[in-house]
Design a protein around this motif. Structure first.
Motif, PDB file in Angstrom:
ATOM      1  N   GLN A  41       1.252   7.466  -8.146  1.00  0.00           N
ATOM      2  CA  GLN A  41       0.986   8.884  -7.914  1.00  0.00           C
ATOM      3  C   GLN A  41       1.075   9.253  -6.436  1.00  0.00           C
ATOM      4  O   GLN A  41       1.361  10.399  -6.089  1.00  0.00           O
ATOM      5  N   GLN A  42       0.879   8.249  -5.549  1.00  0.00           N
ATOM      6  CA  GLN A  42       0.758   8.541  -4.123  1.00  0.00           C
ATOM      7  C   GLN A  42       2.013   8.242  -3.309  1.00  0.00           C
ATOM      8  O   GLN A  42       2.212   8.846  -2.248  1.00  0.00           O
ATOM      9  N   ILE A  43       2.851   7.341  -3.752  1.00  0.00           N
ATOM     10  CA  ILE A  43       3.984   6.921  -2.924  1.00  0.00           C
ATOM     11  C   ILE A  43       5.151   7.903  -3.065  1.00  0.00           C
ATOM     12  O   ILE A  43       5.218   8.656  -4.037  1.00  0.00           O
TER      13      ILE A  43
ATOM     14  N   LYS B 160       8.394   9.668  -4.079  1.00  0.00           N
ATOM     15  CA  LYS B 160       9.127   9.561  -5.347  1.00  0.00           C
ATOM     16  C   LYS B 160      10.604   9.907  -5.215  1.00  0.00           C
ATOM     17  O   LYS B 160      11.420   9.449  -6.010  1.00  0.00           O
TER      18      LYS B 160
ATOM     19  N   SER C 114       0.832  -1.199   0.000  1.00  0.00           N
ATOM     20  CA  SER C 114       0.000   0.000   0.000  1.00  0.00           C
ATOM     21  C   SER C 114       0.871   1.255   0.000  1.00  0.00           C
ATOM     22  O   SER C 114       2.104   1.183   0.079  1.00  0.00           O
ATOM     23  N   THR C 115       0.223   2.391  -0.045  1.00  0.00           N
ATOM     24  CA  THR C 115       0.949   3.658   0.053  1.00  0.00           C
ATOM     25  C   THR C 115       1.717   3.739   1.367  1.00  0.00           C
ATOM     26  O   THR C 115       2.881   4.152   1.391  1.00  0.00           O
ATOM     27  N   SER C 116       1.085   3.331   2.457  1.00  0.00           N
ATOM     28  CA  SER C 116       1.750   3.395   3.764  1.00  0.00           C
ATOM     29  C   SER C 116       2.947   2.457   3.822  1.00  0.00           C
ATOM     30  O   SER C 116       3.964   2.774   4.451  1.00  0.00           O
TER      31      SER C 116
ATOM     32  N   SER D 171      -2.235   4.713 -10.134  1.00  0.00           N
ATOM     33  CA  SER D 171      -2.824   5.338  -8.952  1.00  0.00           C
ATOM     34  C   SER D 171      -1.881   5.242  -7.749  1.00  0.00           C
ATOM     35  O   SER D 171      -1.685   6.223  -7.014  1.00  0.00           O
ATOM     36  N   LEU D 172      -1.275   4.065  -7.554  1.00  0.00           N
ATOM     37  CA  LEU D 172      -0.322   3.887  -6.455  1.00  0.00           C
ATOM     38  C   LEU D 172       0.933   4.724  -6.685  1.00  0.00           C
ATOM     39  O   LEU D 172       1.434   5.385  -5.762  1.00  0.00           O
TER      40      LEU D 172
ATOM     41  N   LYS E  29       5.688   4.247   2.050  1.00  0.00           N
ATOM     42  CA  LYS E  29       6.137   5.381   2.851  1.00  0.00           C
ATOM     43  C   LYS E  29       7.077   4.924   3.960  1.00  0.00           C
ATOM     44  O   LYS E  29       8.081   5.585   4.263  1.00  0.00           O
TER      45      LYS E  29
END
Length: 321
Positions: A189-191, A193, A161-163, A186-187, A166
């Motif tokens: 875009q959120q994690i 970079k 997941s994003t978390s 989609s993933l 992170k």
């Protein structure tokens, strides 16, 4: 009559001038990589944007492929010390792959591995790790060594997941996005970079169900080899896609990215990319390196045929040692 000149500078390079690559080759073909850098500089007036070259000798903590001949331990250490100095003089950071999954408490004290750890600390270079015990051991002994998260870590995570990413980003200097997540826009875009690396040329199948077992088998085989057990697990027998000849009659693609897919990821803000290749033949290895870094219409008529002669020479010299 006017001469027809090749494109020069960043007109010859794919994507932007802010991109950086982490490539295989340490201890295997450093000399060839540096020759390619020199040829590209002379022919196209540009520098290939290589930040790291990774690899490992055949020692217990290595979790990747074994490519070196068997030399005496002191010779291997000396050889790598010379390569470290050579690469650093060219502005490239050597990166050791201590990514074995199966490291016990006792094996943390392995003499040869710790000699390499001292060399790494002394020369201020970096390490890729998977095993948590080894990560904590290195952090305790040499807190100033920068640690990268191996792509192997992501193979043992069910919820990427994003978390999750992170946390990897916070724990390590760099981390690698799982190759299958390269297709999850989609993933991506959120994690985070800034310290993420995108694996470009992973050639296993999409949604491989036994990827973690492959990595476990490689690590176990490395240990068997070091303990001279001579046990070969045949870990690739169950794989449908590796070695790559198994893909010859399949209409389905692997997870190696196309240039248009890389461009999409680049436009999302990713600037660090990684090339695997420690088990590839040198012709395939340099094919991938050139096609991602340099404009293909320039590479294949004008560079690859020339460099193939250098590969021929290198292979002849290697096997004559």
């Amino acid at each position: 009559m006017n001469k027809i000149l090749l494109p020069s500078g960043y007109k010859a390079v794919n994507f932007g001038n802010d991109i950086k690559y982490n490539i295989a080759g340490l201890g295997r073909c450093t000399k060839l990589i540096l020759q390619l850098l020199d040829i590209v500089e002379a022919k196209f007036d540009c520098t290939l944007p290589i930040k790291y070259i990774y690899g490992s000798p055949s020692i217990l903590w290595n979790g990747g492929r074994i490519t070196l001949k068997k030399y005496k331990e002191d010779y291997i250490l000396h050889r790598y010390a010379l390569e470290i100095d050579l690469l650093k003089s060219r502005g490239i950071i050597p990166l050791f792959t201590f990514s074995n999954v199966c490291i016990s408490d006792v094996e943390l004290e392995d003499k040869t591995c710790n000699e390499f750890l001292k060399l790494i600390a002394k020369t201020n270079i970096e390490i890729i790790v998977t095993n948590e015990k080894l990560k904590e051991y290195i952090k305790f002994k040499y807190p100033n060594i920068s640690l990268h998260a191996s792509v192997i870590k992501t193979a043992f995570e069910d919820n990427r997941s994003t978390s999750y990413y992170k946390n990897l980003s916070n724990e390590f200097s760099n981390y690698v996005v799982h190759p299958e997540d390269n297709f999850n826009i989609s993933l991506l875009q959120q994690i985070p970079k800034l310290n993420a690396e995108i694996m470009l040329n992973e050639r296993c199948k999409y949604t491989c169900k036994i990827r973690d077992k492959h990595y476990l088998s490689i690590s176990e085989e490395q240990k068997n080899r070091m303990y001279k057990n001579n046990v070969y697990n045949h870990f690739l027998d169950a794989c449908e896609y590796i070695p790559e000849y198994k893909q010859a009659n399949s209409p389905f693609r692997n997870t190696s990215l196309t240039l248009s897919e890389v461009e999409v990821i680049y436009n999302l803000g990713y600037r660090q990319f990684k090339l695997q290749g420690r088990t590839d033949g040198l012709y395939v290895y340099f094919f991938d390196l050139m096609r991602y870094m340099l404009e293909p219409n320039i590479v294949f008529p004008h560079l690859y045929p020339i460099f193939s002669f250098y590969i021929d020479k290198f292979i002849k010299e290697y096997y004559s040692e």
